[in-house]
Scaffold this active site. Structure first.
Site, PDB file in Angstrom:
ATOM      1  N   GLY A 187     -46.984 -21.781  22.395  1.00 20.83           N
ATOM      2  CA  GLY A 187     -46.945 -20.693  21.468  1.00 20.83           C
ATOM      3  C   GLY A 187     -47.907 -20.321  20.860  1.00 20.83           C
ATOM      4  O   GLY A 187     -48.126 -19.666  19.557  1.00 20.83           O
ATOM      5  N   GLY A 188     -49.099 -20.738  21.307  1.00 25.25           N
ATOM      6  CA  GLY A 188     -50.536 -20.386  20.637  1.00 25.25           C
ATOM      7  C   GLY A 188     -51.201 -19.015  20.874  1.00 25.25           C
ATOM      8  O   GLY A 188     -52.132 -18.773  20.028  1.00 25.25           O
ATOM      9  N   ALA A 189     -50.278 -18.206  21.272  1.00 26.08           N
ATOM     10  CA  ALA A 189     -50.802 -16.923  21.388  1.00 26.08           C
ATOM     11  C   ALA A 189     -49.879 -16.210  20.242  1.00 26.08           C
ATOM     12  O   ALA A 189     -49.929 -14.663  20.220  1.00 26.08           O
ATOM     13  CB  ALA A 189     -50.570 -16.254  22.626  1.00 26.08           C
ATOM     14  N   GLY A 190     -48.981 -16.889  19.673  1.00 27.19           N
ATOM     15  CA  GLY A 190     -48.291 -16.201  18.579  1.00 27.19           C
ATOM     16  C   GLY A 190     -48.725 -16.267  17.126  1.00 27.19           C
ATOM     17  O   GLY A 190     -50.107 -16.367  17.138  1.00 27.19           O
ATOM     18  N   PHE A 191     -48.127 -15.841  16.165  1.00 31.00           N
ATOM     19  CA  PHE A 191     -48.848 -15.646  14.858  1.00 31.00           C
ATOM     20  C   PHE A 191     -49.329 -16.974  14.060  1.00 31.00           C
ATOM     21  O   PHE A 191     -50.451 -16.915  14.015  1.00 31.00           O
ATOM     22  CB  PHE A 191     -47.744 -15.035  14.032  1.00 31.00           C
ATOM     23  CG  PHE A 191     -47.947 -15.123  12.437  1.00 31.00           C
ATOM     24  CD1 PHE A 191     -49.031 -14.466  11.682  1.00 31.00           C
ATOM     25  CD2 PHE A 191     -47.058 -15.471  11.685  1.00 31.00           C
ATOM     26  CE1 PHE A 191     -49.194 -14.823  10.525  1.00 31.00           C
ATOM     27  CE2 PHE A 191     -47.380 -15.455  10.208  1.00 31.00           C
ATOM     28  CZ  PHE A 191     -48.318 -15.263   9.730  1.00 31.00           C
ATOM     29  N   ILE A 192     -48.321 -17.963  14.367  1.00 30.03           N
ATOM     30  CA  ILE A 192     -49.026 -19.250  13.528  1.00 30.03           C
ATOM     31  C   ILE A 192     -49.842 -19.978  14.545  1.00 30.03           C
ATOM     32  O   ILE A 192     -50.807 -20.812  14.163  1.00 30.03           O
ATOM     33  CB  ILE A 192     -47.682 -20.117  13.077  1.00 30.03           C
ATOM     34  CG1 ILE A 192     -46.844 -19.194  12.063  1.00 30.03           C
ATOM     35  CG2 ILE A 192     -47.986 -21.488  12.771  1.00 30.03           C
ATOM     36  CD1 ILE A 192     -45.580 -19.706  11.738  1.00 30.03           C
ATOM     37  N   GLY A 193     -49.344 -19.869  15.728  1.00 28.03           N
ATOM     38  CA  GLY A 193     -50.044 -20.876  16.823  1.00 28.03           C
ATOM     39  C   GLY A 193     -51.482 -20.477  17.150  1.00 28.03           C
ATOM     40  O   GLY A 193     -52.358 -21.179  17.329  1.00 28.03           O
ATOM     41  N   THR A 233     -38.418 -24.844  10.998  1.00 32.50           N
ATOM     42  CA  THR A 233     -38.408 -23.523   9.728  1.00 32.50           C
ATOM     43  C   THR A 233     -37.190 -24.354   8.563  1.00 32.50           C
ATOM     44  O   THR A 233     -36.335 -25.125   8.761  1.00 32.50           O
ATOM     45  CB  THR A 233     -37.683 -22.476  10.366  1.00 32.50           C
ATOM     46  OG1 THR A 233     -37.094 -21.720   9.142  1.00 32.50           O
ATOM     47  CG2 THR A 233     -36.596 -22.548  11.362  1.00 32.50           C
ATOM     48  N   ASP A 234     -37.630 -23.895   7.506  1.00 33.33           N
ATOM     49  CA  ASP A 234     -36.554 -24.235   6.441  1.00 33.33           C
ATOM     50  C   ASP A 234     -35.377 -23.517   6.536  1.00 33.33           C
ATOM     51  O   ASP A 234     -34.303 -24.033   5.985  1.00 33.33           O
ATOM     52  CB  ASP A 234     -37.079 -23.958   4.779  1.00 33.33           C
ATOM     53  CG  ASP A 234     -37.557 -22.468   4.755  1.00 33.33           C
ATOM     54  OD1 ASP A 234     -37.325 -21.630   5.686  1.00 33.33           O
ATOM     55  OD2 ASP A 234     -37.858 -21.895   3.700  1.00 33.33           O
ATOM     56  N   GLU A 235     -35.165 -22.704   7.547  1.00 32.38           N
ATOM     57  CA  GLU A 235     -33.995 -21.594   7.573  1.00 32.38           C
ATOM     58  C   GLU A 235     -32.826 -22.664   8.216  1.00 32.38           C
ATOM     59  O   GLU A 235     -31.731 -22.195   8.011  1.00 32.38           O
ATOM     60  CB  GLU A 235     -34.397 -20.661   8.521  1.00 32.38           C
ATOM     61  CG  GLU A 235     -35.216 -19.618   7.847  1.00 32.38           C
ATOM     62  CD  GLU A 235     -35.110 -18.343   8.557  1.00 32.38           C
ATOM     63  OE1 GLU A 235     -34.442 -17.930   9.078  1.00 32.38           O
ATOM     64  OE2 GLU A 235     -36.386 -17.707   8.427  1.00 32.38           O
ATOM     65  N   TYR A 260     -30.802 -17.508  15.266  1.00 37.39           N
ATOM     66  CA  TYR A 260     -32.127 -18.223  15.333  1.00 37.39           C
ATOM     67  C   TYR A 260     -32.155 -19.624  14.652  1.00 37.39           C
ATOM     68  O   TYR A 260     -32.755 -20.556  15.255  1.00 37.39           O
ATOM     69  CB  TYR A 260     -33.179 -17.242  14.569  1.00 37.39           C
ATOM     70  CG  TYR A 260     -34.466 -17.738  14.030  1.00 37.39           C
ATOM     71  CD1 TYR A 260     -35.361 -18.392  14.994  1.00 37.39           C
ATOM     72  CD2 TYR A 260     -34.700 -18.049  12.742  1.00 37.39           C
ATOM     73  CE1 TYR A 260     -36.677 -19.038  14.831  1.00 37.39           C
ATOM     74  CE2 TYR A 260     -36.042 -18.817  12.294  1.00 37.39           C
ATOM     75  CZ  TYR A 260     -36.999 -19.229  13.429  1.00 37.39           C
ATOM     76  OH  TYR A 260     -38.163 -19.725  12.869  1.00 37.39           O
ATOM     77  N   LYS A 303     -32.966 -23.311  16.129  1.00 39.32           N
ATOM     78  CA  LYS A 303     -33.983 -24.385  15.602  1.00 39.32           C
ATOM     79  C   LYS A 303     -33.380 -25.605  15.302  1.00 39.32           C
ATOM     80  O   LYS A 303     -33.889 -26.750  15.629  1.00 39.32           O
ATOM     81  CB  LYS A 303     -34.931 -23.618  14.567  1.00 39.32           C
ATOM     82  CG  LYS A 303     -35.528 -22.360  14.846  1.00 39.32           C
ATOM     83  CD  LYS A 303     -36.929 -22.713  15.826  1.00 39.32           C
ATOM     84  CE  LYS A 303     -37.951 -23.492  15.154  1.00 39.32           C
ATOM     85  NZ  LYS A 303     -39.167 -23.499  16.248  1.00 39.32           N
TER      86      LYS A 303
END
Ligand code: NAD
Ligand code: TYD
Length: 357
Positions: A7-13, A133-135, A158, A162
């Site tokens: 997932g390195g092309a995403g926001f956090i990745g 995630t904390d969710e 979601y 997770k």
């Protein structure tokens, strides 16, 4: 250290890849399926670096992952690949079950085989870091905070997907001895975030003087963390975390949604004044089904054990993020057609809106 980032092309990745290559001098292979929320342009600063490589692959594709592990021989897996947008999980949960549960299962199984074949020295160094995630902990009342002992009570498709992945990771540690660690982080913000999340969506809408759709009362609270602080936390966990444990990561920056949207409006008004203050654009719309009231994280374990703390404060981090979106229209504009909330609205001409972008 050889890192495999999913997932390195995403926001956090992408923030993790930029941090690893730019700051840590690690060798990085980015494995990403390139779904709608990815953008390889987020990696332009490192794409030609000798320590960085990219492969397009689906984490559900067992054969592809086996072959990637065999060729790349990673020491550390940083698993971020996921379907991540809560609203999409409500309208269509299937890809969430597929990638977040079956994809994580496939990765665990292939990593287990790979791990079994390693030398004792490489086995001792191997880590599988699962980014969650904390969710998964559900919703808090007005007081208290989630920590590593909080019970799992996911409320959205979601967060349920997770949570399922977190349980698989835990079981692969206890049953098979795979050296896993799990992180549960609060809401991230920063540059290169897909504009379907609150902060980029509201920033872009407010820049263009479009309606700002706040769900319900706007009083739902999130605990905001800058993405670069999250990237540093993941590295701390990968390097020095205790195998089999989980780490809660948060920004100690609780704000309700209305406060966040108003702050965005006020800052843009200072930069780009117009006929009316942008707060007029705020529109309260139907609430999200199952909308969690409040998230907050107690990060004392990672601070105590791994000496991590957030370096960005929310006000300056948000201000820099808004500046980034203001100057990065060429990055976000191509994504707008995938964002339902924006795709359905007419864009005002600059003369009508009195604004630049
Ligand atoms: P994102 O949607 O921006 O990026 C996800 C990336 O995963 C994309 O590049 C996408 O192409 C890739 N991907 C999706 N399905 C894939 C598959 N089957 N195979 C390979 N790659 C696939 O999400 P993000 O915000 O960067 O989140 C990254 C991770 O961090 C997720 O696991 C998410 O649950 C977790 N997380 C996010 C936040 C947040 O606030 N954004 C907070 C805590 C945890
Ligand atoms: P979001 O960025 O989708 O993250 P998450 O659901 O993972 O916390 O939403 C953050 C908060 O903002 C959440 O309480 C829902 C709210 N929200 C709105 O009020 N309007 C919007 O258009 C969006 C996208 C979110």
């Amino acid at each position: 250290m050889r890192f495999l980032v999913t997932g390195g092309a995403g926001f956090i990745g992408s923030a993790v890849c930029r941090h690893l290559v730019g700051v840590e001098a690690g060798q990085v292979l980015n494995v990403d399926k390139l779904t709608y929320s990815s953008d390889l342009r987020s990696l332009t600063s490192i794409e030609n670096h000798p320590n960085y490589q990219f492969i397009q692959a689906d984490i559900c594709d067992r054969e592809a992952i086996v072959s990637i592990l065999k060729k790349w021989q990673p020491t550390i897996i940083l698993h971020l690949a996921a379907e991540t947008h809560v609203d999409r999980s409500i309208t269509g949960a299937a890809p969430f079950v597929e990638t977040n549960i079956r994809g994580t299962f496939t990765l665990l199984e292939t990593c287990r085989d790979y791990f079994e074949g390693l030398s004792p020295a490489l086995k001792a160094a191997f880590r599988f870091v699962h980014v969650s995630t904390d969710e998964v902990f559900g919703s808090l009342g007005p007081t208290g905070a989630f920590n590593e002992s909080s019970p799992y009570q996911p409320n959205s498709p979601y967060s349920a997907s997770k949570a399922a992945a977190d349980h698989l990771v835990r079981a692969w540690f206890h049953t098979y001895g795979l050296p896993t660690l799990t992180t549960n982080c609060s809401n991230n913000y920063g540059p290169y975030q897909f504009p379907e999340k609150l902060i980029p969506l509201m920033t872009i809408q407010a820049m263009r003087r479009q309606k700002l759709p706040v769900y319900g009362t706007g009083l739902n609270v999130r605990d905001w963390l800058h993405v670069e602080d999250h990237a540093r936390a993941l590295l701390a966990v990968a390097r020095n975390g205790r195998v089999g444990e989980t780490y809660a990561i948060g920004g100690q920056s609780e704000r309700n949604n209305l406060q966040v949207v108003e702050a965005i409006c006020d800052q843009l008004d200072k930069r780009d004044p117009g006929p009316q203050p942008r707060r007029h654009l705020i529109q309260f719309v139907a609430d999200r089904p199952g909308h969690d009231a409040r998230y907050a994280i107690d990060s004392s374990k990672i601070t105590r054990d791994l000496s991590w703390h957030a370096l960005h404060n929310f006000e300056s981090g948000l201000s820099n993020t808004i500046d980034w979106y203001f100057g990065s229209q060429t990055w976000w504009e191509p994504h707008l057609r995938s964002v339902q909330a924006i795709a359905s609205q007419p864009v005002l001409e600059p003369s009508e809106s009195g604004t630049t972008p």
